[in-house]
Design a protein around this motif. Structure first.
Motif, PDB file in Angstrom:
ATOM      1  N   TYR A 141       0.847  -1.179   0.000  1.00  0.00           N
ATOM      2  CA  TYR A 141       0.000   0.000   0.000  1.00  0.00           C
ATOM      3  C   TYR A 141       0.891   1.241   0.000  1.00  0.00           C
ATOM      4  O   TYR A 141       1.998   1.229   0.504  1.00  0.00           O
ATOM      5  N   ARG A 142       0.346   2.313  -0.524  1.00  0.00           N
ATOM      6  CA  ARG A 142       0.983   3.606  -0.334  1.00  0.00           C
ATOM      7  C   ARG A 142       0.023   4.519   0.422  1.00  0.00           C
ATOM      8  O   ARG A 142      -1.200   4.457   0.234  1.00  0.00           O
ATOM      9  N   GLN A 143       0.610   5.333   1.294  1.00  0.00           N
ATOM     10  CA  GLN A 143      -0.183   6.229   2.119  1.00  0.00           C
ATOM     11  C   GLN A 143       0.146   7.662   1.758  1.00  0.00           C
ATOM     12  O   GLN A 143       1.295   8.093   1.887  1.00  0.00           O
ATOM     13  N   ASP A 144      -0.853   8.385   1.324  1.00  0.00           N
ATOM     14  CA  ASP A 144      -0.694   9.785   0.948  1.00  0.00           C
ATOM     15  C   ASP A 144      -1.734  10.614   1.672  1.00  0.00           C
ATOM     16  O   ASP A 144      -2.878  10.170   1.874  1.00  0.00           O
ATOM     17  N   LEU A 145      -1.345  11.816   2.010  1.00  0.00           N
ATOM     18  CA  LEU A 145      -2.253  12.719   2.722  1.00  0.00           C
ATOM     19  C   LEU A 145      -3.534  12.897   1.925  1.00  0.00           C
ATOM     20  O   LEU A 145      -3.505  13.183   0.737  1.00  0.00           O
ATOM     21  N   GLY A 146      -4.652  12.702   2.606  1.00  0.00           N
ATOM     22  CA  GLY A 146      -5.937  12.898   1.949  1.00  0.00           C
ATOM     23  C   GLY A 146      -6.436  11.717   1.157  1.00  0.00           C
ATOM     24  O   GLY A 146      -7.549  11.750   0.622  1.00  0.00           O
ATOM     25  N   HIS A 147      -5.610  10.655   1.070  1.00  0.00           N
ATOM     26  CA  HIS A 147      -6.028   9.472   0.304  1.00  0.00           C
ATOM     27  C   HIS A 147      -6.114   8.217   1.157  1.00  0.00           C
ATOM     28  O   HIS A 147      -6.583   7.190   0.691  1.00  0.00           O
TER      29      HIS A 147
END
Lengths: 115, 118
Positions: B35-41
């Motif tokens: 997984y990738r974690q990005d602000l707002g997603h």
């Protein structure tokens, strides 16, 4: 497409206040439900999970969540928060029968607890 | 019990370079995920694997490659890194996936790799 909505982006509470974080999902079939917590700079940790049975589930650190199937909701609650509960909270859904098996995450709710 | 580990924990690289993020689990879980974690997603699935030599795309696979020659390892390669791939990457594993009539499975997450592409 399946999705998970967390209604609150940022919640600020004082210590001892009660907490309720909303989570709704869009999927008509059977699901497993999770709440994960991410403390600052740390990885995701499981708070609690629902697979089947009693829709009120208790997790670690005094958290609980209630699955309401008719509302497609899985709200997280804690009667009295502590400063150490400051973290980001993610609701996640794992649909039955999905070939990928992955968790579908909400965008997260940041909780800030003032001492 | 080491659980699930990721390396490196932090990485800075330049645009266009190839980068490989490692993930290792000691439980012999069949399923592994990136997984990738990005602000707002929140977290979004990049790739997953149901077993050794079985991998498939997730929601955001473009620009990434995975392999799984051994059950315990699931490396993620950025073939030519771009700034949009700056993110925190989490690896996860689970015993199985929910199917009709069987119990569910929880996923266990690694500590994450913070990748910055300059």
């Amino acid at each position: 497409a399946q999705s998970v909505s967390q209604h609150n982006h940022h919640v600020i509470l004082s210590e001892a206040a009660s907490l309720e974080l909303g989570c709704n999902y869009s999927y008509g079939g059977t699901v497993n439900l999770f709440w994960y917590v991410q403390y600052p700079g740390q990885h995701l940790q499981l708070l609690l999970k629902y697979f089947s049975g009693d829709p009120l589930v208790k997790g670690i650190k005094g958290f609980e969540a209630e699955f309401i199937k008719s509302k497609f909701s899985f709200n997280l609650r804690k009667p009295s928060v502590q400063w150490s509960d400051t973290a980001e909270y993610f609701c996640a859904v794992n649909p039955y029968g999905g070939s990928q098996g992955n968790l579908i995450f909400g965008k997260g709710t940041k909780l800030s607890v003032k001492p | 019990d080491a659980g699930i580990t990721q390396s490196p924990r932090y990485k800075i690289t330049e645009t266009g370079r190839q980068v490989t993020l490692m993930c290792h689990q000691t439980w012999s879980h069949s399923y592994m995920f990136w997984y990738r974690q990005d602000l707002g997603h929140g977290l979004r699935l990049i790739y997953y694997s149901a077993a050794a030599d079985i991998t498939d795309k997730g929601e955001v696979p473009d620009g990434y490659v995975v392999s799984r020659s051994k059950t315990e390892n699931f490396p993620l390669t950025l073939e030519s890194a771009t700034r949009s791939q700056t993110s925190v990457y989490f690896c996860a594993s689970s015993k199985g996936v929910p199917e009709t009539g069987t119990r569910g499975y929880e996923q266990y997450f690694g500590p994450g790799t913070r990748l910055t592409v300059t």
